[in-house]
Design an enzyme around this catalytic site. Structure first.
Site, PDB file in Angstrom:
ATOM      1  N   HIS A 149       6.010  -2.612  10.488  1.00 39.55           N
ATOM      2  CA  HIS A 149       4.696  -2.716  11.128  1.00 39.55           C
ATOM      3  C   HIS A 149       4.108  -1.326  11.279  1.00 39.55           C
ATOM      4  CE1 HIS A 149       1.537  -3.857  13.950  1.00 39.55           C
ATOM      5  NE2 HIS A 149       1.731  -5.075  13.508  1.00 39.55           N
TER       6      HIS A 149
ATOM      7  N   ASP B 149       5.049 -12.211  11.367  1.00 39.35           N
ATOM      8  CA  ASP B 149       5.042 -13.109  10.192  1.00 39.35           C
ATOM      9  C   ASP B 149       6.414 -13.579   9.772  1.00 39.35           C
ATOM     10  OD1 ASP B 149       2.404 -11.033   9.101  1.00 39.35           O
ATOM     11  OD2 ASP B 149       2.237 -13.124   9.746  1.00 39.35           O
TER      12      ASP B 149
HETATM   13  C1  SDX Z   1       0.542  -7.968  10.086  1.00 40.13           C
HETATM   14  O1  SDX Z   1      -1.693  -4.027  11.969  1.00 40.13           O
HETATM   15  C2  SDX Z   1      -1.424  -5.165  12.543  1.00 40.13           C
HETATM   16  O2  SDX Z   1      -1.440  -5.307  13.743  1.00 40.13           O
HETATM   17  C3  SDX Z   1      -1.116  -6.310  11.613  1.00 40.13           C
HETATM   18  C4  SDX Z   1      -0.616  -7.573  12.263  1.00 40.13           C
HETATM   19  C5  SDX Z   1      -1.694  -8.214  13.093  1.00 40.13           C
HETATM   20  O3  SDX Z   1      -1.355  -8.937  14.038  1.00 40.13           O
HETATM   21  O4  SDX Z   1      -2.880  -8.081  12.711  1.00 40.13           O
HETATM   22  O5  SDX Z   1       0.494  -7.284  13.109  1.00 40.13           O
HETATM   23  C6  SDX Z   1      -0.194  -8.591  11.220  1.00 40.13           C
HETATM   24  O6  SDX Z   1      -0.061  -7.612   9.115  1.00 40.13           O
HETATM   25  C7  SDX Z   1       2.022  -7.751  10.219  1.00 40.13           C
HETATM   26  C8  SDX Z   1       2.621  -7.043   8.961  1.00 40.13           C
HETATM   27  C9  SDX Z   1       2.819  -8.098   7.884  1.00 40.13           C
HETATM   28  N1  SDX Z   1       3.244  -7.414   6.588  1.00 40.13           N
HETATM   29  C10 SDX Z   1       4.456  -7.559   6.120  1.00 40.13           C
HETATM   30  O7  SDX Z   1       5.379  -8.119   6.693  1.00 40.13           O
HETATM   31  C11 SDX Z   1       4.629  -6.944   4.723  1.00 40.13           C
HETATM   32  C12 SDX Z   1       5.906  -6.105   4.691  1.00 40.13           C
HETATM   33  N2  SDX Z   1       5.707  -4.936   5.524  1.00 40.13           N
HETATM   34  C13 SDX Z   1       5.322  -3.706   4.902  1.00 40.13           C
HETATM   35  O8  SDX Z   1       4.474  -3.829   3.804  1.00 40.13           O
HETATM   36  C14 SDX Z   1       5.020  -2.603   5.879  1.00 40.13           C
HETATM   37  O9  SDX Z   1       5.989  -2.614   6.825  1.00 40.13           O
HETATM   38  C15 SDX Z   1       3.666  -2.563   6.543  1.00 40.13           C
HETATM   39  C16 SDX Z   1       2.562  -2.496   5.564  1.00 40.13           C
HETATM   40  C17 SDX Z   1       3.487  -3.721   7.456  1.00 40.13           C
HETATM   41  C18 SDX Z   1       3.631  -1.292   7.401  1.00 40.13           C
HETATM   42  O10 SDX Z   1       3.887  -0.235   6.560  1.00 40.13           O
HETATM   43  P1  SDX Z   1       3.835   1.247   7.137  1.00 40.13           P
HETATM   44  O11 SDX Z   1       4.021   1.297   8.597  1.00 40.13           O
HETATM   45  O12 SDX Z   1       2.634   1.883   6.549  1.00 40.13           O
HETATM   46  O13 SDX Z   1       5.140   1.846   6.607  1.00 40.13           O
HETATM   47  P2  SDX Z   1       5.302   2.528   5.218  1.00 40.13           P
HETATM   48  O14 SDX Z   1       4.684   1.634   4.159  1.00 40.13           O
HETATM   49  O15 SDX Z   1       4.844   3.935   5.337  1.00 40.13           O
HETATM   50  O16 SDX Z   1       6.884   2.477   5.034  1.00 40.13           O
HETATM   51  C19 SDX Z   1       7.719   3.430   5.684  1.00 40.13           C
HETATM   52  C20 SDX Z   1       9.050   3.284   4.960  1.00 40.13           C
HETATM   53  C21 SDX Z   1       8.910   3.337   3.444  1.00 40.13           C
HETATM   54  O17 SDX Z   1      10.157   3.743   2.943  1.00 40.13           O
HETATM   55  P3  SDX Z   1      10.338   5.308   2.461  1.00 40.13           P
HETATM   56  O18 SDX Z   1       9.188   5.609   1.517  1.00 40.13           O
HETATM   57  O19 SDX Z   1      10.309   6.115   3.740  1.00 40.13           O
HETATM   58  O20 SDX Z   1      11.696   5.335   1.777  1.00 40.13           O
HETATM   59  O21 SDX Z   1       9.585   1.978   5.246  1.00 40.13           O
HETATM   60  C22 SDX Z   1       9.665   1.238   4.045  1.00 40.13           C
HETATM   61  C23 SDX Z   1       8.752   1.891   3.039  1.00 40.13           C
HETATM   62  O22 SDX Z   1       9.180   1.656   1.723  1.00 40.13           O
HETATM   63  N3  SDX Z   1       9.222  -0.108   4.374  1.00 40.13           N
HETATM   64  C24 SDX Z   1       9.819  -1.222   3.969  1.00 40.13           C
HETATM   65  C25 SDX Z   1       9.109  -2.271   4.540  1.00 40.13           C
HETATM   66  N4  SDX Z   1       8.098  -1.782   5.261  1.00 40.13           N
HETATM   67  C26 SDX Z   1       8.170  -0.434   5.157  1.00 40.13           C
HETATM   68  N5  SDX Z   1      10.900  -1.400   3.148  1.00 40.13           N
HETATM   69  C27 SDX Z   1      11.246  -2.688   2.948  1.00 40.13           C
HETATM   70  N6  SDX Z   1      10.606  -3.756   3.464  1.00 40.13           N
HETATM   71  C28 SDX Z   1       9.540  -3.579   4.260  1.00 40.13           C
HETATM   72  N7  SDX Z   1       8.933  -4.620   4.771  1.00 40.13           N
END
Ligand code: SDX
Length: 389
Positions: free
Chosen positions: A271, A328
Site C-alpha cells: 500500500h 483488496d
Molecule cells: C488500493 O491509495 C489508496 O488508498 C488505495 C486504496 C483505497 O482505498 O483507495 O487503499 C485501494 O488501491 C489498495 C492497493 C491495491 N493494489 C494492489 O493490491 C496491487 C499490488 N500492490 C502493489 O502494486 C503496490 O503495493 C502498490 C501499488 C499498492 C503500492 O506500491 P508502492 O507503495 O508505490 O510501493 P512500490 O511499488 O514502490 O514497491 C516498493 C517495493 C518494490 O520492491 P523493490 O523495487 O524495493 O525491490 O515493494 C515491492 C516493489 O516491487 N512491492 C511488491 C508489492 N507491492 C510492492 N512486491 C510484490 N507484491 C506486491 N504487491
C-alpha cells in the site's frame, strides 16, 4: 520568474490537498472517517449513515437518516431510454466500463441541473448518484449474464435493493438473506473513503475544472479500474485461482514474486500509505470465515489466501518492504461467496467509494483555496537546444 513555484501562483498541488474528511496513519494502521475509527463504524453503523457522515460531516439524527434514505429511494429509477444504452453494450463488456459510460450517458438526461455553481443541483445530484449508481451497476451485471433487468423497489433499503437487482429475477420471488445484507453493508462501509488515493484525487482534479459531478465520478471509476488500485480485488481472485489451477505450491508462487518473475506481484498486498496491516483488511479477514460459514460456502480459495498471507507475513522480503494485506486481499473471496462474478468486484468497490468521492468532490468545490488542479512537475528533460536548419 525564477524562484517561483506553481504554489505561488495558487495552483493546488494535489500533494498538498487539505481535507477534513478522512485521516489515515499508515505506520500505525489507523483509519478514521470524520474522526470516527473505522472499527467502530464497521461494527456500529450502516453504510447510509456513513455516507451521510462523510458527505455532511456529522452522523445523521434518526430523522435526518430517514429523510436521506427516503430521498435516495425516490430517485432509484433510471430514465427509461437508458435501456437503449444497455442494448448497445456488448454482454462481454467489463462492468467498470459500462458503469463509467452509463454514468456519463445518464448525466445527459439532467443537462438542465448539472451546473456545479448551484447548491440545489449539487444536492439533487448527490442523491441521484447514490440512488442510481447501484442500479447502473446491477444492470451491468445482469447484461453480462444475459438476464432481464428488474425495476428497483422503493420499499427496500439501499443494500437490499442492490442485492435484489443483482440476484433477483422475473421468474421468482427474491428471498432476502440478512447475512448477505449485513456483510455487504459492512464491506461498503470499509470502502467508503480513503483520503487522497488515485481515484479520489482524480475526482477532485476533474471537479476542480468545474466539470459536473457525474463526469468527475465517472473519471474516478476509470481510475479505480486499474489493477494496482481498485482492480486489485479482481486480480487477487485471478491470482488465487491461477495458483490453484497451476498445481504449484504457495511457496513456489511466493518465490516467483520475490524473483519478480514476469513482473508478478502479490496482488492485495502492499500500500502507498499503510506500512502496517490495513485496518480494513483486518476487519474483512476476521469476518471472512464467519460470512462464508453463514452463507454455507466452503471455498478452498479462502484457505489458499490465508496460507499465502501466513507465508508472506513471515518472509523477510515482504517484511523489509513493509508489505501487508490491503483491503483488496480478502474482499474478493467474500464477494465470490455472495454470488458476484469476479468482474463485478471492482464495481462493488466503486459503490462503496461513491460517498467518499462525493464528499471529497463537494469539499474541493467549497474550498476557497481550490483553483484548477495542476500537480507540480519536476522537469528532467532536455535543457534549451537550438533548431539547426
Ligand atoms: C488500493 O491509495 C489508496 O488508498 C488505495 C486504496 C483505497 O482505498 O483507495 O487503499 C485501494 O488501491 C489498495 C492497493 C491495491 N493494489 C494492489 O493490491 C496491487 C499490488 N500492490 C502493489 O502494486 C503496490 O503495493 C502498490 C501499488 C499498492 C503500492 O506500491 P508502492 O507503495 O508505490 O510501493 P512500490 O511499488 O514502490 O514497491 C516498493 C517495493 C518494490 O520492491 P523493490 O523495487 O524495493 O525491490 O515493494 C515491492 C516493489 O516491487 N512491492 C511488491 C508489492 N507491492 C510492492 N512486491 C510484490 N507484491 C506486491 N504487491
Amino acid at each position: 520568474q525564477t524562484g517561483h513555484t506553481a504554489l505561488d501562483y495558487g495552483y493546488v498541488n494535489t500533494a498538498s490537498t487539505k481535507s477534513a474528511i478522512t485521516y489515515i496513519d499508515g505506520e500505525a494502521g489507523i483509519l478514521r472517517y470524520r474522526g470516527y475509527p473505522i472499527e467502530q463504524l464497521a461494527a456500529g453503523s450502516t453504510f447510509l449513515e456513513v455516507a451521510y457522515l462523510l458527505i455532511y460531516g456529522e452522523l445523521p439524527t434518526a430523522d435526518e437518516l430517514a429523510a436521506f434514505d427516503a430521498e435516495i429511494r425516490r430517485h432509484t429509477l433510471l430514465h427509461e431510454d437508458m435501456r437503449y444504452y444497455f442494448e448497445g453494450v456488448p454482454h462481454t463488456a467489463h462492468p467498470m466500463a459500462v458503469l463509467s459510460g452509463g454514468l456519463q450517458m445518464l448525466s445527459t438526461y439532467y443537462e438542465s441541473s448539472l451546473d456545479t455553481a448551484v447548491p440545489e443541483f449539487v444536492e439533487v445530484n448527490t442523491i441521484r448518484l447514490l440512488a442510481k449508481l447501484p442500479v447502473l451497476a446491477a444492470y451491468a451485471h445482469k447484461k453480462s449474464i444475459g438476464q432481464a433487468f428488474l425495476y428497483p423497489k422503493n420499499e427496500l433499503g439501499f443494500v437490499e435493493n442492490f442485492l435484489r437487482l443483482n440476484f433477483g429475477n422475473k421468474a421468482e420471488h427474491y428471498d432476502m438473506n440478512p447475512v448477505l445484507v449485513e456483510a455487504l453493508d459492512k464491506l461498503l462501509i470499509l470502502h467508503a473513503d480513503h483520503e487522497q488515493n488515485a481515484s479520489t484525487s482524480t475526482v477532485r482534479l476533474v471537479g476542480s475544472t468545474g466539470a459536473n459531478m457525474f463526469s468527475s465520478i465517472s473519471a474516478g471509476i476509470n481510475a479505480l479500474s486499474g489493477p494496482l488500485h481498485g482492480g486489485a480485488n479482481e486480480a487477487v481472485l485471478d491470482m488465487l485461482a491461477q495458483i490453484r489451477d497451476s498445481g504449484q505450491s504457495v511457496q513456489t508462487f511466493v518465490e516467483k514474486v520475490k524473483r519478480k518473475e514476469d513482473g508478478v506481484k502479490l496482488m492485495g498486498f502492499g500500500h502507498r500509505v499503510y506500512k502496517n496491516y490495513d485496518p480494513r483488511a483486518r476487519i474483512v479477514r476476521e469476518s471472512a470465515d464467519r460470512v462464508l460459514a453463514e452463507l454455507g460456502v466452503n471455498d478452498p480459495l479462502l484457505a489458499l489466501a490465508q496460507e499465502l498471507e501466513q507465508i508472506a507475513l513471515e518472509d523477510d522480503y515482504f517484511k523489509e518492504r513493509k508489505l501487508y494485506p490491503n483491503v483488496d486481499f480478502y474482499t474478493g473471496v467474500i464477494y465470490k461467496a455472495m454470488g458476484f462474478p469476479t468482474r463485478m468486484f471492482t464495481v462493488l468497490f466503486a459503490i462503496g467509494r461513491l460517498p467518499g468521492w462525493i464528499a471529497q468532490w463537494r469539499e474541493a468545490r467549497e474550498d476557497a483555496q481550490t483553483k484548477i488542479g495542476r500537480p507540480q512537475q519536476l522537469y528532467i528533460g532536455a535543457t534549451e537546444r537550438k533548431l539547426e536548419r
